[in-house]
Design a protein around this motif. Structure first.
Motif, PDB file in Angstrom:
ATOM      1  N   ILE A   1      36.764  40.275  24.859  1.00 42.41           N
ATOM      2  CA  ILE A   1      37.199  39.184  23.973  1.00 42.41           C
ATOM      3  C   ILE A   1      38.649  38.819  24.256  1.00 42.41           C
ATOM      4  N   LEU A   2      39.484  39.850  24.431  1.00 38.11           N
ATOM      5  CA  LEU A   2      40.890  39.625  24.768  1.00 38.11           C
ATOM      6  C   LEU A   2      41.020  38.906  26.112  1.00 38.11           C
ATOM      7  N   GLY A   3      40.275  39.381  27.113  1.00 39.46           N
ATOM      8  CA  GLY A   3      40.332  38.786  28.438  1.00 39.46           C
ATOM      9  C   GLY A   3      39.847  37.348  28.454  1.00 39.46           C
ATOM     10  N   TRP A   4      38.807  37.055  27.685  1.00 44.00           N
ATOM     11  CA  TRP A   4      38.250  35.699  27.612  1.00 44.00           C
ATOM     12  C   TRP A   4      39.286  34.715  27.077  1.00 44.00           C
TER      13      TRP A   4
ATOM     14  N   THR B   1      36.768  37.186  33.542  1.00 45.87           N
ATOM     15  CA  THR B   1      36.326  38.075  32.478  1.00 45.87           C
ATOM     16  C   THR B   1      34.803  38.135  32.400  1.00 45.87           C
ATOM     17  N   LEU B   2      34.140  36.997  32.607  1.00 43.35           N
ATOM     18  CA  LEU B   2      32.684  36.956  32.541  1.00 43.35           C
ATOM     19  C   LEU B   2      32.053  37.881  33.582  1.00 43.35           C
ATOM     20  N   TYR B   3      32.474  37.736  34.815  1.00 46.35           N
ATOM     21  CA  TYR B   3      31.903  38.578  35.878  1.00 46.35           C
ATOM     22  C   TYR B   3      32.324  40.035  35.712  1.00 46.35           C
ATOM     23  N   SER B   4      33.493  40.269  35.170  1.00 42.23           N
ATOM     24  CA  SER B   4      33.932  41.638  34.910  1.00 42.23           C
ATOM     25  C   SER B   4      33.043  42.292  33.862  1.00 42.23           C
ATOM     26  N   PHE B   5      32.680  41.522  32.827  1.00 42.45           N
ATOM     27  CA  PHE B   5      31.814  42.082  31.782  1.00 42.45           C
ATOM     28  C   PHE B   5      30.388  42.281  32.294  1.00 42.45           C
ATOM     29  N   ILE B   6      29.936  41.398  33.180  1.00 38.74           N
ATOM     30  CA  ILE B   6      28.628  41.608  33.818  1.00 38.74           C
ATOM     31  C   ILE B   6      28.639  42.927  34.578  1.00 38.74           C
ATOM     32  N   SER B   7      29.736  43.191  35.281  1.00 31.82           N
ATOM     33  CA  SER B   7      29.894  44.461  35.994  1.00 31.82           C
ATOM     34  C   SER B   7      29.833  45.635  35.027  1.00 31.82           C
ATOM     35  N   VAL B   8      30.491  45.498  33.886  1.00 26.39           N
ATOM     36  CA  VAL B   8      30.500  46.563  32.878  1.00 26.39           C
ATOM     37  C   VAL B   8      29.096  46.808  32.331  1.00 26.39           C
ATOM     38  N   ILE B   9      28.365  45.737  32.009  1.00 29.95           N
ATOM     39  CA  ILE B   9      27.012  45.871  31.458  1.00 29.95           C
ATOM     40  C   ILE B   9      26.108  46.639  32.410  1.00 29.95           C
TER      41      ILE B   9
ATOM     42  N   GLY C   1      37.800  46.455  31.597  1.00 30.10           N
ATOM     43  CA  GLY C   1      38.598  47.443  30.904  1.00 30.10           C
ATOM     44  C   GLY C   1      40.058  47.476  31.273  1.00 30.10           C
ATOM     45  N   MET C   2      40.411  48.470  32.064  1.00 34.71           N
ATOM     46  CA  MET C   2      41.803  48.748  32.386  1.00 34.71           C
ATOM     47  C   MET C   2      42.486  47.569  33.082  1.00 34.71           C
ATOM     48  N   ASP C   3      41.783  46.949  34.028  1.00 35.23           N
ATOM     49  CA  ASP C   3      42.369  45.813  34.743  1.00 35.23           C
ATOM     50  C   ASP C   3      42.739  44.687  33.793  1.00 35.23           C
ATOM     51  N   ILE C   4      41.832  44.370  32.871  1.00 34.56           N
ATOM     52  CA  ILE C   4      42.070  43.270  31.938  1.00 34.56           C
ATOM     53  C   ILE C   4      43.249  43.580  31.022  1.00 34.56           C
ATOM     54  N   ILE C   5      43.307  44.814  30.512  1.00 37.99           N
ATOM     55  CA  ILE C   5      44.420  45.202  29.639  1.00 37.99           C
ATOM     56  C   ILE C   5      45.742  45.163  30.398  1.00 37.99           C
TER      57      ILE C   5
END
Length: 280
Positions: free
Chosen positions: A71-74, A82-90, A135-139
């Motif tokens: 949410i923060l990254g978006w 952020t979208l592709y990063s979250f797909i990676s996380v899922i 995660g860490m990258d986005i923060i």
């Protein structure tokens, strides 16, 4: 464009599978911690299991930790990234729960090295296609924009917190082996993508006008145009010099390929930038 996104989606899934495989076959069985939120997920999973008798898998923790960060990254970092990063996380979370945890070797050093190397292959593939493992990258990217400091510095601080906490709670030996894994991982990512947080691109091209415009509009980066002359061809050209973050390297390569595939490009690591450099 659709084919490109399909290809990127597939690469992100493959990268997530390779990363999860390295965790469940090397790092988790050996008690060696990964970097970033995956390492924090390992720490929380073990902490809750041993101290509170609450059993939550590493995959579930990874997903839970990344929801607020996404949410923060978006809102603050970038929607596509952020979208592709979250797909990676899922998919990383899914594979961490589907792939059985199995110890291939009882040698902690081998597990640390191979876990770091194999995991970095998955992470490097993801980075090369303009995403991250979340995660860490986005923060770290967000903190670098609101507080004075580089992405690399904040990543180091956050990873150091994980290693020190693991050392205090579960012993320093595994934490020291974690450093070996992180070193191996960084070297592989350096080969597949880059560990540098900022990069300088020097592009020699005949089509400087369109290339400059694409960099300005798609990357929102400035560029310096320097007249150049080819020694071999004896023809006049322009050299564009621009500084980008490592997350923009994929997009820059794409721009050059589209605008002037015959351009000569030299990309070098940049230690620091003095002067105006957009962080948002």
């Amino acid at each position: 464009m659709i084919l490109f996104h399909v290809k990127k989606f597939i690469i992100v899934i493959i990268g997530a599978f390779i990363f999860a495989f390295s965790m469940n076959y090397f790092l988790i069985p050996a008690g060696v911690y990964s970097s970033g939120f995956s390492g924090l997920s390992q720490l929380l999973s073990r902490l809750f299991s041993e101290y509170f008798n609450i059993h939550i898998s590493v995959g579930i923790w990874l997903l839970l930790l990344n929801i607020p960060v996404t949410i923060l990254g978006w809102r603050k970092v970038g929607k596509t990234f952020t979208l592709y990063s979250f797909i990676s996380v899922i998919f990383s979370s899914l594979f961490l729960n589907l792939i059985p945890i199995k110890e291939l070797s009882d040698d902690i050093l081998l597990n640390a090295v191979f876990g770091g190397v194999i995991g970095a292959v998955g992470t490097g593939m993801t980075l090369r296609f303009g995403a991250s493992t979340g995660g860490m990258d986005i923060i770290a990217v967000y903190l670098s924009r609101v507080v004075e400091g580089s992405v690399g510095r904040f990543t180091l601080i956050l990873n150091s917190f994980i290693i020190i906490s693991a050392g205090f709670l579960f012993g320093w030996e595994k934490s020291l082996y974690t450093l070996v894994g992180l070193f191996s991982s960084s070297k592989v990512i350096d080969i597949l993508h880059t560990q540098a947080q900022k990069l300088t691109a020097m592009i020699v091209t005949k089509n400087s006008k369109d290339l400059k415009q694409a960099i300005l509009t798609r990357l929102t980066r400035g560029a310096t145009v320097v007249p150049a002359h080819g020694a071999y061809s004896d023809e006049g050209r322009d050299m564009l010099i621009t500084v980008i973050s490592r997350y923009e390297l994929f997009e820059l390569r794409k721009i050059i390929k589209e605008v002037d595939p015959k351009a000569f490009t030299n990309i070098v690591k940049t230690d620091s930038v003095i002067g105006l450099f957009r962080k948002d």
